[in-house]
Design a protein around this motif. Sequence first.
Motif, short mmCIF file in Angstrom:
data_model
loop_
_atom_site.label_atom_id
_atom_site.label_comp_id
_atom_site.label_asym_id
_atom_site.label_seq_id
_atom_site.Cartn_x
_atom_site.Cartn_y
_atom_site.Cartn_z
N PRO A 34 0.94 -1.35 -0.28
CA PRO A 34 -0.11 -0.12 -0.06
C PRO A 34 0.91 1.29 0.02
CG PRO A 34 -0.39 -1.37 1.92
CD PRO A 34 0.58 -2.07 1.04
N ALA A 35 0.60 2.28 -0.83
CA ALA A 35 1.12 3.49 -0.69
C ALA A 35 1.01 4.30 0.42
CB ALA A 35 0.85 4.10 -2.30
N PRO A 36 2.03 4.90 0.95
CA PRO A 36 1.98 5.85 1.99
C PRO A 36 1.37 7.05 1.52
CG PRO A 36 4.45 5.79 1.25
CD PRO A 36 3.63 4.67 0.43
N ASP A 37 0.54 7.84 2.32
CA ASP A 37 0.04 9.14 2.09
C ASP A 37 0.49 9.76 0.87
OD1 ASP A 37 -0.99 8.83 4.47
OD2 ASP A 37 0.36 9.64 5.67
N LEU A 38 -0.50 9.53 -0.20
CA LEU A 38 0.03 10.17 -1.68
C LEU A 38 -0.90 10.94 -1.86
CD1 LEU A 38 1.21 6.80 -3.64
CD2 LEU A 38 2.62 8.91 -2.66
N SER A 39 -0.82 12.16 -2.37
CA SER A 39 -1.70 13.12 -3.09
C SER A 39 -2.78 12.17 -4.36
CB SER A 39 -1.36 14.15 -3.74
OG SER A 39 -0.44 14.18 -4.85
N ALA A 40 -3.45 12.89 -4.91
CA ALA A 40 -4.34 12.21 -5.94
C ALA A 40 -3.63 11.94 -7.08
CB ALA A 40 -5.59 12.95 -6.01
#
Length: 124
Positions: A34-40
Amino acid sequence: WNAEKRKVRKDRSQRPINLEIMGEMKLNKLLSAPAPDLSADEAAALDVVKSVRTTPRDARFPAQNQSPHCWNRYNEWLLCLKSTQGDEAGCKHMRQMAVSICPSIWTDKWDEEREEGTFPGIKV
């Protein structure tokens, strides 16, 4: 001599490939985690990177030189455009296969030639 050469190639191909990056994390685990806190925008870019695949092997082009394979994939994409009356969305997969095997300088040049009407391949 050929048997020895094949044995060397076989042994060489059986060695594990070390794909470790960023410490102990392997590339496939990095892309599937899972990707850590990414913008849209960053999440969309990551999805694009995950979905990119190269063109599959084609038995018609067994040589190391893949230039003919590139030319063929580009013209197959043009044939798709021609048969769908220019529906680029319907031929997106074909375009991706051409772009993945061809150097970008070639596809850019061919795109420009198509716009100018001087492309020697399939006319759409």
